[in-house]
Design a protein around this motif. Sequence first.
Motif, PDB file in Angstrom:
ATOM      1  N   LYS A   1       2.598  -9.246   7.551  1.00 31.06           N
ATOM      2  CA  LYS A   1       1.826  -9.171   6.227  1.00 31.06           C
ATOM      3  C   LYS A   1       0.529  -8.260   6.322  1.00 31.06           C
ATOM      4  CE  LYS A   1       0.753 -13.837   6.283  1.00 31.06           C
ATOM      5  NZ  LYS A   1      -0.037 -15.231   6.186  1.00 31.06           N
ATOM      6  N   GLY A   2      -0.059  -7.826   5.090  1.00 29.61           N
ATOM      7  CA  GLY A   2      -0.944  -6.969   4.902  1.00 29.61           C
ATOM      8  C   GLY A   2      -0.691  -5.644   4.137  1.00 29.61           C
ATOM      9  N   LYS A   3      -1.883  -5.140   3.675  1.00 26.81           N
ATOM     10  CA  LYS A   3      -1.688  -3.960   3.031  1.00 26.81           C
ATOM     11  C   LYS A   3      -0.933  -3.043   3.573  1.00 26.81           C
ATOM     12  CE  LYS A   3      -5.786  -2.174   1.748  1.00 26.81           C
ATOM     13  NZ  LYS A   3      -7.070  -1.757   1.161  1.00 26.81           N
ATOM     14  N   PHE A   4      -1.384  -2.746   4.840  1.00 30.76           N
ATOM     15  CA  PHE A   4      -0.557  -1.732   5.613  1.00 30.76           C
ATOM     16  C   PHE A   4       1.175  -1.911   5.664  1.00 30.76           C
ATOM     17  CE2 PHE A   4       1.341   0.362   9.379  1.00 30.76           C
ATOM     18  CZ  PHE A   4       0.566   1.619   9.447  1.00 30.76           C
ATOM     19  N   LEU A   5       1.225  -2.923   5.547  1.00 25.50           N
ATOM     20  CA  LEU A   5       2.837  -3.339   5.607  1.00 25.50           C
ATOM     21  C   LEU A   5       3.297  -2.874   4.395  1.00 25.50           C
ATOM     22  CD1 LEU A   5       5.322  -4.920   6.272  1.00 25.50           C
ATOM     23  CD2 LEU A   5       4.499  -6.894   5.323  1.00 25.50           C
ATOM     24  N   LYS A   6       2.838  -3.264   2.989  1.00 23.12           N
ATOM     25  CA  LYS A   6       3.059  -2.809   1.659  1.00 23.12           C
ATOM     26  C   LYS A   6       3.197  -1.105   1.610  1.00 23.12           C
ATOM     27  CE  LYS A   6       1.306  -6.789  -0.488  1.00 23.12           C
ATOM     28  NZ  LYS A   6       0.318  -7.256  -1.378  1.00 23.12           N
ATOM     29  N   GLU A   7       2.390  -0.557   2.409  1.00 22.44           N
ATOM     30  CA  GLU A   7       2.250   0.812   2.199  1.00 22.44           C
ATOM     31  C   GLU A   7       3.533   1.683   3.020  1.00 22.44           C
ATOM     32  OE1 GLU A   7      -1.880   1.652   2.967  1.00 22.44           O
ATOM     33  OE2 GLU A   7      -2.472   0.850   1.204  1.00 22.44           O
ATOM     34  N   HIS A   8       3.624   1.039   4.218  1.00 22.84           N
ATOM     35  CA  HIS A   8       4.543   1.356   5.221  1.00 22.84           C
ATOM     36  C   HIS A   8       5.796   0.520   5.477  1.00 22.84           C
ATOM     37  CE1 HIS A   8       1.646   4.371   6.355  1.00 22.84           C
ATOM     38  NE2 HIS A   8       0.676   3.584   6.108  1.00 22.84           N
ATOM     39  N   LYS A   9       6.123  -0.096   4.377  1.00 23.99           N
ATOM     40  CA  LYS A   9       7.537  -1.227   4.626  1.00 23.99           C
ATOM     41  C   LYS A   9       8.717  -0.321   4.838  1.00 23.99           C
ATOM     42  CE  LYS A   9       9.539  -3.054   1.221  1.00 23.99           C
ATOM     43  NZ  LYS A   9       9.976  -3.806  -0.219  1.00 23.99           N
ATOM     44  N   GLU A  10       9.081   0.713   4.331  1.00 28.93           N
ATOM     45  CA  GLU A  10      10.148   1.181   4.867  1.00 28.93           C
ATOM     46  C   GLU A  10      10.319   1.605   6.399  1.00 28.93           C
ATOM     47  OE1 GLU A  10      13.003   5.237   3.720  1.00 28.93           O
ATOM     48  OE2 GLU A  10      11.748   4.124   2.219  1.00 28.93           O
ATOM     49  N   GLU A  11       9.219   2.213   6.759  1.00 32.16           N
ATOM     50  CA  GLU A  11       9.009   2.483   8.213  1.00 32.16           C
ATOM     51  C   GLU A  11       8.845   1.332   9.153  1.00 32.16           C
ATOM     52  OE1 GLU A  11       5.999   5.478  10.742  1.00 32.16           O
ATOM     53  OE2 GLU A  11       5.529   5.078   8.411  1.00 32.16           O
ATOM     54  N   ILE A  12       8.379   0.352   8.759  1.00 31.86           N
ATOM     55  CA  ILE A  12       8.503  -0.851   9.699  1.00 31.86           C
ATOM     56  C   ILE A  12       9.892  -1.727   9.680  1.00 31.86           C
ATOM     57  CG2 ILE A  12       7.451  -3.123   9.729  1.00 31.86           C
ATOM     58  CD1 ILE A  12       4.826  -1.895   8.430  1.00 31.86           C
TER      59      ILE A  12
ATOM     60  N   ASP B   1       6.718 -13.389  -2.691  1.00 35.52           N
ATOM     61  CA  ASP B   1       6.054 -12.814  -3.650  1.00 35.52           C
ATOM     62  C   ASP B   1       4.706 -12.134  -3.250  1.00 35.52           C
ATOM     63  OD1 ASP B   1       7.978 -13.763  -5.415  1.00 35.52           O
ATOM     64  OD2 ASP B   1       6.725 -15.666  -5.887  1.00 35.52           O
ATOM     65  N   ASP B   2       4.043 -12.567  -2.482  1.00 36.44           N
ATOM     66  CA  ASP B   2       2.790 -11.867  -1.869  1.00 36.44           C
ATOM     67  C   ASP B   2       3.129 -10.525  -1.180  1.00 36.44           C
ATOM     68  OD1 ASP B   2       3.643 -13.080   0.390  1.00 36.44           O
ATOM     69  OD2 ASP B   2       1.635 -13.927   0.689  1.00 36.44           O
ATOM     70  N   GLY B   3       4.266 -10.300  -0.892  1.00 37.02           N
ATOM     71  CA  GLY B   3       4.479  -9.133   0.124  1.00 37.02           C
ATOM     72  C   GLY B   3       4.811  -9.534   1.382  1.00 37.02           C
ATOM     73  N   THR B   4       4.466 -10.673   1.919  1.00 39.49           N
ATOM     74  CA  THR B   4       4.798 -10.955   3.324  1.00 39.49           C
ATOM     75  C   THR B   4       5.976 -11.033   3.662  1.00 39.49           C
ATOM     76  OG1 THR B   4       2.767 -12.516   3.285  1.00 39.49           O
ATOM     77  CG2 THR B   4       4.669 -13.118   4.939  1.00 39.49           C
ATOM     78  N   ILE B   5       6.490 -10.484   4.971  1.00 33.24           N
ATOM     79  CA  ILE B   5       7.904 -10.466   5.254  1.00 33.24           C
ATOM     80  C   ILE B   5       8.041 -11.585   6.159  1.00 33.24           C
ATOM     81  CG2 ILE B   5       9.776  -9.243   6.118  1.00 33.24           C
ATOM     82  CD1 ILE B   5       8.770  -6.502   4.864  1.00 33.24           C
ATOM     83  N   GLU B   6       9.260 -12.532   6.163  1.00 42.54           N
ATOM     84  CA  GLU B   6       9.651 -13.289   7.052  1.00 42.54           C
ATOM     85  C   GLU B   6      10.838 -13.034   7.672  1.00 42.54           C
ATOM     86  OE1 GLU B   6       9.230 -17.859   6.440  1.00 42.54           O
ATOM     87  OE2 GLU B   6      11.528 -17.480   6.470  1.00 42.54           O
ATOM     88  N   ILE B   7      10.963 -13.181   8.998  1.00 44.42           N
ATOM     89  CA  ILE B   7      12.251 -12.600   9.676  1.00 44.42           C
ATOM     90  C   ILE B   7      12.565 -13.724  10.659  1.00 44.42           C
ATOM     91  CG2 ILE B   7      13.335 -11.241  11.082  1.00 44.42           C
ATOM     92  CD1 ILE B   7      11.135  -8.970  10.266  1.00 44.42           C
ATOM     93  N   ALA B   8      13.745 -14.549  10.428  1.00 45.26           N
ATOM     94  CA  ALA B   8      14.217 -15.312  11.350  1.00 45.26           C
ATOM     95  C   ALA B   8      15.085 -14.864  12.330  1.00 45.26           C
ATOM     96  CB  ALA B   8      14.845 -16.633  10.522  1.00 45.26           C
ATOM     97  N   THR B   9      14.992 -15.027  13.584  1.00 42.72           N
ATOM     98  CA  THR B   9      15.964 -14.680  14.654  1.00 42.72           C
ATOM     99  C   THR B   9      16.557 -15.915  15.254  1.00 42.72           C
ATOM    100  OG1 THR B   9      14.171 -14.833  16.303  1.00 42.72           O
ATOM    101  CG2 THR B   9      14.403 -12.831  14.717  1.00 42.72           C
ATOM    102  N   THR B  10      17.730 -15.535  16.056  1.00 45.42           N
ATOM    103  CA  THR B  10      18.571 -16.545  16.755  1.00 45.42           C
ATOM    104  C   THR B  10      17.686 -17.080  18.182  1.00 45.42           C
ATOM    105  OG1 THR B  10      19.489 -14.822  17.921  1.00 45.42           O
ATOM    106  CG2 THR B  10      20.585 -15.674  16.181  1.00 45.42           C
ATOM    107  N   SER B  11      16.440 -16.246  18.579  1.00 46.84           N
ATOM    108  CA  SER B  11      16.036 -16.763  19.910  1.00 46.84           C
ATOM    109  C   SER B  11      14.515 -16.243  19.900  1.00 46.84           C
ATOM    110  CB  SER B  11      16.486 -15.788  21.113  1.00 46.84           C
ATOM    111  OG  SER B  11      16.141 -14.577  20.993  1.00 46.84           O
ATOM    112  N   GLU B  12      13.866 -16.804  20.600  1.00 47.95           N
ATOM    113  CA  GLU B  12      12.371 -16.307  20.649  1.00 47.95           C
ATOM    114  C   GLU B  12      12.240 -15.291  21.280  1.00 47.95           C
ATOM    115  OE1 GLU B  12      13.261 -18.539  24.692  1.00 47.95           O
ATOM    116  OE2 GLU B  12      13.994 -18.602  22.569  1.00 47.95           O
ATOM    117  N   HIS B  13      13.012 -14.647  22.249  1.00 47.47           N
ATOM    118  CA  HIS B  13      12.882 -13.522  22.742  1.00 47.47           C
ATOM    119  C   HIS B  13      12.912 -12.399  21.857  1.00 47.47           C
ATOM    120  CE1 HIS B  13      13.413 -15.753  26.502  1.00 47.47           C
ATOM    121  NE2 HIS B  13      14.449 -16.289  26.022  1.00 47.47           N
TER     122      HIS B  13
END
Length: 167
Positions: free
Chosen positions: A82-93, A120-132
């Motif tokens: 999350k955060g403003k930086f994420l919104k401004e640099h989303k593609e790079e991230i 909706d607030d720009g937060t990105i959630e990523i689900a992974t198969t492992s904690e690693h």
Amino acid sequence: MGHNYIPATRKEYTWESENPYYEGQKYPEPTVCPECGAVFKDGRWQWKEDIKEKLPDDVNEALCPACRRKKDHYPGGIVILKGKFLKEHKEEILNRIKNVVEDVSALRPLQRILWMEEKDDGTIEIATTSEHLARHIGEAINSAFKGNFEIKYNENEKFARVMWKRD
């Protein structure tokens, strides 16, 4: 926390583990996952292109643990960005995440992203198969872009919640 072998009735072993997707069983070799194409051979799951010899026509089929997790919608880790930086640099991230996942899953086919969702607030959630993999993604983002970074592991469960924020 150790694992104990428990002999099964067939020529396989099961493991005592809190992770319902960790299988101590040995699949008949070769076994191919009909969903993703990963192959169980030489005692581990690997990508078909990494196997040098030709597979027989009558291979066994079974869903690999990663595809079972995806089907069950049951992640081993969640990454919240999350955060403003994420919104401004989303593609790079997102490119950085893609590179990390490609590197990790090239060596460990069962470590993958199950889903990625932008809220909706720009937060990105990523689900992974492992904690690693969740930890690898969080560490890579924090290393490249700095910010507030935190990892929380659930006790008695193979699960990590990774949070990164930068405004």
